[in-house]
Design a protein around this motif. Sequence first.
Motif, short mmCIF file in Angstrom:
data_model
loop_
_atom_site.label_atom_id
_atom_site.label_comp_id
_atom_site.label_asym_id
_atom_site.label_seq_id
_atom_site.Cartn_x
_atom_site.Cartn_y
_atom_site.Cartn_z
N GLY A 34 39.34 41.15 50.86
CA GLY A 34 38.83 42.41 51.39
C GLY A 34 37.72 42.99 50.54
N GLY A 35 37.52 42.43 49.36
CA GLY A 35 36.47 42.92 48.46
C GLY A 35 37.03 43.87 47.42
N THR A 36 36.57 43.74 46.21
CA THR A 36 37.03 44.61 45.13
C THR A 36 36.39 45.99 45.27
N ARG A 37 37.07 47.00 44.78
CA ARG A 37 36.58 48.37 44.86
C ARG A 37 35.87 48.81 43.59
N ALA A 38 35.70 47.88 42.67
CA ALA A 38 35.03 48.20 41.40
C ALA A 38 34.49 46.92 40.79
N HIS A 39 33.63 47.07 39.82
CA HIS A 39 33.24 45.96 38.95
C HIS A 39 34.39 45.76 37.99
N HIS A 40 34.58 44.54 37.49
CA HIS A 40 35.66 44.28 36.53
C HIS A 40 35.17 43.38 35.40
N ILE A 41 35.64 43.68 34.23
CA ILE A 41 35.55 42.74 33.12
C ILE A 41 36.99 42.35 32.84
N GLY A 42 37.27 41.07 32.86
CA GLY A 42 38.61 40.56 32.63
C GLY A 42 38.67 39.75 31.35
N VAL A 43 39.82 39.79 30.71
CA VAL A 43 40.04 39.03 29.48
C VAL A 43 41.35 38.28 29.66
N ILE A 44 41.30 36.95 29.64
CA ILE A 44 42.52 36.16 29.77
C ILE A 44 43.11 35.96 28.38
N LYS A 45 44.31 36.50 28.20
CA LYS A 45 44.98 36.40 26.91
C LYS A 45 45.93 35.21 26.85
N LYS A 46 46.57 34.91 27.98
CA LYS A 46 47.44 33.74 28.08
C LYS A 46 47.31 33.18 29.49
N GLY A 47 47.31 31.86 29.59
CA GLY A 47 47.21 31.22 30.89
C GLY A 47 45.77 30.89 31.24
N SER A 48 45.54 30.65 32.52
CA SER A 48 44.20 30.33 33.02
C SER A 48 44.10 30.81 34.46
#
Length: 180
Positions: free
Chosen positions: A27-41
């Motif tokens: 449906g599309g995101t409602r914001a810009h995001h910066i994500g940081v993967i701490k565990k997993g992929s």
Amino acid sequence: MDNIQFSKSFGFNSYSFKQSRHTDNSGGTRAHHIGVIKKGSAVFAVGDSRYEFKEGDVFYTPLGCRYHSYWYGEHIEYDSYAFQSFICEEGTEYGVQKLTLNEAARRALDELDKNKEVSSKSVGLLYILLGEALPFMQPTVRDSRREAFFMAQSFIRENIIFSAQSLARHLRISESGMYA
């Protein structure tokens, strides 16, 4: 804009789940995001493109991005920093991508990680991070029809009752152009 509106234009969250999962953001995101993967992929499927992110990666997803994310691992943890305003060179857009962080961006991210409360300081740190990462980000080709679609979507959300004429006027196009 008052303090409440301002603070609602940001969302700093940590997520944790114990098994692989799929998230539907078609449906599309409602914001810009910066994500940081701490565990997993994770794998983000955006149209025909696939973006793979692993532990330690920092990535960006734009406002309105339609994607499916697939998270892998026995224990998955990631942080998400959502923001409404992204000031960059006019006419430039950025798609989903892994971010390259210089030392200043890394310091801002480390400080932001310590305080996920939305405050003047944390918002400042977010924009320092973004400002330092921006010169390394790869722009995408601007799609004026896609842009008009998101402007229309935003207008409709804010104006439950509207006419086709008022929507076309807001988009600065003719009604026939809007229907096309």
